[in-house]
Design a protein around this motif. Structure first.
Motif, PDB file in Angstrom:
ATOM      1  N   CYS A 149      48.012  36.278  23.855  1.00 21.71           N
ATOM      2  CA  CYS A 149      46.710  36.444  23.216  1.00 21.71           C
ATOM      3  C   CYS A 149      45.615  36.140  24.233  1.00 21.71           C
ATOM      4  N   LEU A 168      42.900  34.651  23.807  1.00 24.08           N
ATOM      5  CA  LEU A 168      42.427  33.280  23.659  1.00 24.08           C
ATOM      6  C   LEU A 168      43.327  32.307  24.410  1.00 24.08           C
ATOM      7  N   ALA A 219      33.924  26.791  11.879  1.00 24.22           N
ATOM      8  CA  ALA A 219      34.782  27.429  12.887  1.00 24.22           C
ATOM      9  C   ALA A 219      34.451  28.914  12.921  1.00 24.22           C
ATOM     10  N   ASP A 230      35.182  32.875  13.142  1.00 21.77           N
ATOM     11  CA  ASP A 230      36.278  33.717  12.693  1.00 21.77           C
ATOM     12  C   ASP A 230      37.176  34.031  13.896  1.00 21.77           C
ATOM     13  N   ARG A 231      38.475  33.803  13.754  1.00 25.37           N
ATOM     14  CA  ARG A 231      39.385  33.991  14.877  1.00 25.37           C
ATOM     15  C   ARG A 231      39.366  35.427  15.390  1.00 25.37           C
ATOM     16  N   LEU A 256      36.298  36.025  17.378  1.00 26.76           N
ATOM     17  CA  LEU A 256      36.379  35.331  18.668  1.00 26.76           C
ATOM     18  C   LEU A 256      37.297  36.078  19.632  1.00 26.76           C
ATOM     19  N   VAL A 257      38.397  36.609  19.117  1.00 25.75           N
ATOM     20  CA  VAL A 257      39.301  37.419  19.947  1.00 25.75           C
ATOM     21  C   VAL A 257      38.562  38.644  20.472  1.00 25.75           C
ATOM     22  N   VAL A 276      38.274  27.418  21.069  1.00 25.81           N
ATOM     23  CA  VAL A 276      39.663  27.702  20.701  1.00 25.81           C
ATOM     24  C   VAL A 276      40.427  26.412  20.470  1.00 25.81           C
ATOM     25  N   HIS A 309      39.204  24.287  17.356  1.00 21.42           N
ATOM     26  CA  HIS A 309      39.559  24.834  16.045  1.00 21.42           C
ATOM     27  C   HIS A 309      41.009  25.327  15.989  1.00 21.42           C
ATOM     28  N   SER A 310      41.812  24.916  16.964  1.00 21.52           N
ATOM     29  CA  SER A 310      43.250  25.246  16.982  1.00 21.52           C
ATOM     30  C   SER A 310      43.497  26.734  16.756  1.00 21.52           C
ATOM     31  N   MET A 311      42.857  27.573  17.579  1.00 23.73           N
ATOM     32  CA  MET A 311      42.937  29.012  17.404  1.00 23.73           C
ATOM     33  C   MET A 311      43.830  29.719  18.419  1.00 23.73           C
ATOM     34  N   GLY A 322      46.638  31.475  19.466  1.00 25.06           N
ATOM     35  CA  GLY A 322      47.696  32.084  18.672  1.00 25.06           C
ATOM     36  C   GLY A 322      48.986  32.228  19.450  1.00 25.06           C
TER      37      GLY A 322
END
Length: 104
Positions: A3, A5, A51, A53-54, A57-58, A93, A96-98, A100
């Motif tokens: 990913c 991120l 946080a 939106d994942r 952010l990606v 990242v 917010h533990s993003m 992946g």
């Protein structure tokens, strides 16, 4: 393929250690975090910002890293705009533990 991120974090989260002895860098990254949150609409009332939106952010990270690749950017020894932005992305990242799984 990892990913984007995860890739950004693996390249720039080690820079977090520099915050302790480079307050100007820490302040610049904080400003970049705020700008990214604002750009992605990750604002909320209260003391703790929402946080991002994942997926957004990606998409943002992909666009930013693609633009850097197109210009032939190389990471400098110090801190330029891109280093601050990529470190800010890494901070968001991790905060917010993003990060992946591979391929996410």
């Amino acid at each position: 393929m990892p990913c984007v991120l995860t890739q950004v974090c693996s390249g720039f989260e080690q820079r977090f250690a520099e915050f302790a002895f480079e307050p100007g860098f820490a302040a610049a990254v904080d400003q970049h975090v705020a700008e990214i949150r604002e750009r992605l609409g990750a604002t909320a009332p209260g003391l703790e910002p929402a946080a991002p939106d994942r997926g957004a952010l990606v998409d943002y990270a992909l666009g930013f890293t693609d633009a850097l690749a197109e210009t032939g950017w190389r990471e400098p020894v110090g801190h330029d705009y891109a280093v601050c932005r990529l470190t800010a992305l890494s901070w968001l990242v991790r905060r917010h533990s993003m990060a992946g799984p591979r391929g996410a």
